[in-house]
Design an enzyme around this catalytic site. Structure first.
Site, short mmCIF file in Angstrom:
data_model
loop_
_atom_site.label_atom_id
_atom_site.label_comp_id
_atom_site.label_asym_id
_atom_site.label_seq_id
_atom_site.Cartn_x
_atom_site.Cartn_y
_atom_site.Cartn_z
N ASP A 1 -16.27 27.56 19.10
CA ASP A 1 -17.51 28.29 19.36
C ASP A 1 -17.69 29.51 18.47
OD1 ASP A 1 -17.87 26.41 21.25
OD2 ASP A 1 -17.39 27.69 22.97
N GLU B 1 -7.63 22.95 25.38
CA GLU B 1 -6.55 23.94 25.12
C GLU B 1 -5.46 23.87 26.18
OE1 GLU B 1 -9.89 24.63 25.01
OE2 GLU B 1 -9.84 24.34 22.84
N ASP C 1 -13.35 18.14 23.85
CA ASP C 1 -13.59 19.57 24.02
C ASP C 1 -12.65 20.11 25.11
OD1 ASP C 1 -14.83 22.05 23.79
OD2 ASP C 1 -16.52 21.51 25.09
O1 MIG Z 1 -17.79 25.79 28.05
O2 MIG Z 1 -19.81 21.18 26.27
O3 MIG Z 1 -16.96 24.34 22.08
O4 MIG Z 1 -19.18 22.81 21.35
O5 MIG Z 1 -21.18 22.42 23.28
C1 MIG Z 1 -18.49 25.30 26.96
C2 MIG Z 1 -20.45 22.38 26.08
C3 MIG Z 1 -18.09 23.88 26.73
C4 MIG Z 1 -17.62 24.23 24.38
C5 MIG Z 1 -17.68 23.59 23.04
C6 MIG Z 1 -19.11 23.40 22.62
C7 MIG Z 1 -19.83 22.56 23.64
C8 MIG Z 1 -19.74 23.22 25.02
N1 MIG Z 1 -18.34 23.42 25.37
#
Ligand code: MIG
Length: 787
Positions: A478, A407, A404
């Site tokens: 998201d 980017e 996650d």
């Molecule tokens: O700032 O890890 O897209 O799937 O549950 C949010 C918490 C961070 C973004 C991800 C999402 C995940 C969440 N993350």
């Protein structure tokens, strides 16, 4: 741009051209793939997308015509003019792609109050400026554009402008978003049944305008990097995807369990909550293969640690889950907490594994753990180190890694463009690495898992570049529990698939906001056909598991999750075939019916492989819809009604019905009911047959190892023919995997039979309405259905 052509030289597969003020190389990679290159920044490609640049030997000529150079392959003619204008023709001399000779002439944005609008909080779309590199192509008319990764909006991208800059935007994704998490600078141009693709291999911020600013041309460009693009000819639509993935890599065959249903949430914590979910799945008879731990399983968000209060004995817990058929997938963010004594931080610091500022001081920004450092994934040493950390999780029994925030996302503003990266000896900055940061993290993760488990790695990533499909599946980030997001996910998957990512999915039920019962039902009907089938939602949102609403929602969700498990062997076949062809699992109708103009803009239907057409309901309260069926005969999956294609039909679809049609002549392999993949050894394969003429290859292996690469698999060919009688020929093409089926159970739909012969001997069968069924040993043979 470059002035007059001075001279040129053909050497092997490359034509070197000198212009007055620049030089260029036209490289023939195969008769249908041409690279157009000018070393504006670097002398070579240094591609992050292409790992095996293979050159197909072929005949090439390069001749001097009066005002241009003409390069010919068996399939294409490329003409290069002054100022490095390049035009492509097919071998009959039809123009395919022509450089635009005029200047860009964007439409005007009229009106005053620009500043006020912005002050009021409106997003004001500015014109795309001029860029150092601009490739402008003439719009020849009738073009449709597909691809470009995860961009929002409709399937056909004509008339839209986008940017490639991996972006984590927490607002609800809309058609007006120019960029989301992934940068895949590849598009397909379809015109009059003839298709080509363009892959612009440049990782800097990149711009695509497909006839938005002026309908006379389309363009792509960037402010830095090389001029480096690939012209990929079809003319067949599907060949463009195959050739693009020959360059950037195929989505590999995954472990079979990864194709099951996954249950996720931010967060299942502590351990007894996770166990409660596991129990609920089994007691509600919801098949499921994977459970997830989101960021709260870590010790204060330190990657590669466990919160021992919430999860005191991870290894033991994972073993217990495995006994019940669940795999565990854990999230990993790139940010490493700045924290004295924390081994990952200390080790990274000691070895200079983190990206730095211009003075070489590790760059700090905040993410979940607070102040954090960012591993320099552009360096292979760092990737190995990361891979070893991943190994420690796998050694605990974890089955897959979810990447996650790569980017990379950051809380204190974006990473400055001058953050430094080592880039395996070619130091550069964030402006070049940003779009490949997640891609390289996925590569590190893939390699780490492979080294430690020796099985096919399972990685999910949010950020991607071209070629990420080799290492990882991708999810669409998201989304929210909005009907609009369910609707939008379909063209998004289809364009991702045409951009090489065959294994994708969205958060089923929606991540942000609160799901409703009806939305979850309809979303599971789409999820059933999405390669990555994962229900996930954010912290604080209402519960969204299949049982969180009412009995009807539970029953409908179960119906489609069970259908998914039934279709697992068909989906697995698609993945195996895709590893060779590069074709995605979810396909727009245009992919198989490119000469049928009715298919060009279908945003709300898709093909699941080539045999199954899905036309889901994507609006609240809707109980019917128009369905376009392309050429051929199609059979309604639930009612077994037959329809002649090339027309629209209206289908009634109460909440428990997702309209599904099977192409006549299909043999669809099915598994019996299971609560997870591998619960039972499948000795009898079910073959769900829809009479007509067709051919189907079914693949069987151990479902997890790389032994298939050494030929350890079985391949069965089923050929159906509808002439005097309906016949099915069964042929084993390969038989190297020993734990094979012992019998085949045929279900033949929409058919009556008076008798059935197997190799000229009568066999017993059952009739049930318009269906007949029978089991036979899994051997070569010829079946004749006599009516
Ligand atoms: O700032 O890890 O897209 O799937 O549950 C949010 C918490 C961070 C973004 C991800 C999402 C995940 C969440 N993350």
């Amino acid at each position: 741009m470059f002035g007059h052509i001075l001279n040129f030289k053909l050497k092997e597969n490359k034509v070197f051209i000198n212009f007055e003020t620049g030089n260029a190389i036209i490289e023939v990679l195969s008769p249908s793939i041409i690279n157009v290159f000018s070393p504006l920044k670097y002398d070579d490609h240094y591609s992050k997308a292409i790992e095996n640049r293979t050159i197909e030997k072929c005949d090439i000529t390069a001749t001097n015509s009066d005002n241009h150079i003409e390069i010919k392959t068996e399939k294409l003619t490329v003409k290069i003019f002054d100022d490095f204008k390049v035009d492509f023709y097919d071998k009959m001399g039809n123009i395919l792609c022509e450089d635009y000779r005029e200047n860009r002439e964007p439409f005007e944005r009229r009106g005053n109050g620009y500043e006020l609008l912005e002050k009021e909080g409106h997003k004001v779309d500015s014109q795309n400026g001029n860029h150092k590199i601009e490739i402008i192509k003439k719009m020849l008319g009738e073009e449709k554009f597909y691809g470009l990764g995860d961009k929002t909006g409709p399937l056909n991208k004509k008339g839209y402008g986008y940017e490639m800059w991996n972006t984590d935007d927490p607002s609800a994704h809309l058609e007006s978003h120019k960029a989301l998490y992934k940068s895949i600078p590849f598009f397909i141009n379809l015109r009059k049944n003839s298709a080509f693709g363009i892959f612009y291999d440049n990782t800097f911020k990149t711009y695509f305008d497909l006839g938005k600013e002026n309908s006379n041309y389309y363009y792509f460009g960037s402010d830095d990097g090389n001029l480096d693009y690939y012209f990929i000819f079809g003319p067949e639509f599907d060949k463009v995807i195959t050739r693009y993935t020959n360059l950037t890599g195929k989505t590999p065959l995954p472990q079979m369990w990864t194709l099951g249903y996954h249950q996720c949430r931010w967060s299942y914590s502590p351990e007894n909550r996770l166990m409660e979910i596991a129990e609920n799945l089994r007691s509600n008879d919801i098949p499921c293969d994977a459970l997830y731990l989101d960021i709260d399983y870590m010790d204060d968000y330190r990657v590669f640690t466990w919160n021992r209060n919430a999860f005191p004995k991870p290894q033991e817990m994972i073993q217990n889950l495995k006994k019940d058929g669940f795999k565990l997938v854990t999230i990993i963010d790139p940010g490493v907490k700045k924290d004295k004594g924390y081994s990952v931080y200390e080790e990274g610091l000691k070895n200079n594994y983190f990206a730095t500022d211009k003075d070489g001081i590790p760059y700090v920004n905040a993410v979940w753990p607070g102040d954090s450092l960012f591993p320099d994934f552009s360096d292979s040493k760092v990737r190995n180190w990361w891979g070893n950390n991943v190994k420690s999780l796998m050694d605990n029994g974890v089955s897959g890694i979810w990447n996650d925030m790569n980017e990379p996302a950051s809380f204190n503003g974006p990473l400055p463009l001058d953050v430094q990266f080592k880039n395996d000896g070619n130091p550069t900055d964030h402006s070049e690495i940003h779009n490949v940061y997640g891609h390289l993290m996925a590569k590190a993760t893939y390699d780490g898992i492979k080294n430690s488990t020796k099985k096919r790695p399972f990685v999910i990533t949010r950020a991607c570049y071209a070629g990420t499909q080799k290492y990882s599946t991708g999810w669409t980030g998201d989304n929210q529990s909005l009907w609009e997001h369910l609707r939008m996910s379909i063209p998004m998957f289809l364009n991702l698939g045409m951009s090489g990512l065959a294994f994708t999915g969205a958060d089923v039920g929606g991540f942000g906001y609160d799901c409703t019962a009806e939305l979850l039902c309809r979303w599971n009907q789409v999820g059933c056909f999405t390669p990555l089938f994962r229900n996930h939602s954010t912290a604080q949102s209402r519960d969204q598991e299949p049982w969180a609403f009412d009995d009807e929602t539970l029953n409908i969700s179960r119906k489609y999750i069970k259908l998914r498990y039934k279709l697992i062997p068909y989906l697995y076949d698609l993945m195996w075939k895709g590893e060779q062809s590069g074709l995605p699992v979810m396909r727009p109708l245009v992919l198989h019916y490119p000469s049928d103009e009715n298919t060009y803009e279908i945003n709300d239907e898709f093909l699941f492989g080539s045999n199954i057409l899905v036309a889901p309901i994507l609006e609240q309260g809707k109980k019917f819809r128009a369905v376009y069926l392309p050429k051929g005969e199609w059979i309604d999956y639930f009612t077994k009604e037959k329809f002649e294609g090339e027309r629209f039909i209206v289908k009634e679809a109460p909440l428990d019905i997702c309209p599904i049609y099977i192409k006549a002549g299909s043999v669809i392999p099915n598994y019996p009911d299971q609560s997870y993949i591998g619960e039972n050894k499948i000795d009898e394969l079910i073959l769900d047959v829809y009479p007509g003429n067709g051919e189907y290859l079914h693949y069987e292996d151990d479902g997890e190892s790389f032994n298939y690469k050494n030929g350890e698999y079985n391949l069965y060919k089923f050929t159906t023919e509808n002439s005097n009688c309906f016949s099915i020929n069964i042929e084993s093409l390969k038989s190297n995997y020993s734990a094979k089926y012992t019998s085949f159970k045929f279900i033949i739909n929409a058919t009556n039979a008076t008798s059935i012969k197997l190799n000229d001997e009568f066999i017993n069968f059952n009739t049930d309405g318009s269906k007949i069924s029978f089991s036979i040993p899994a051997k070569n043979g010829e079946l004749k259905i006599l009516s």
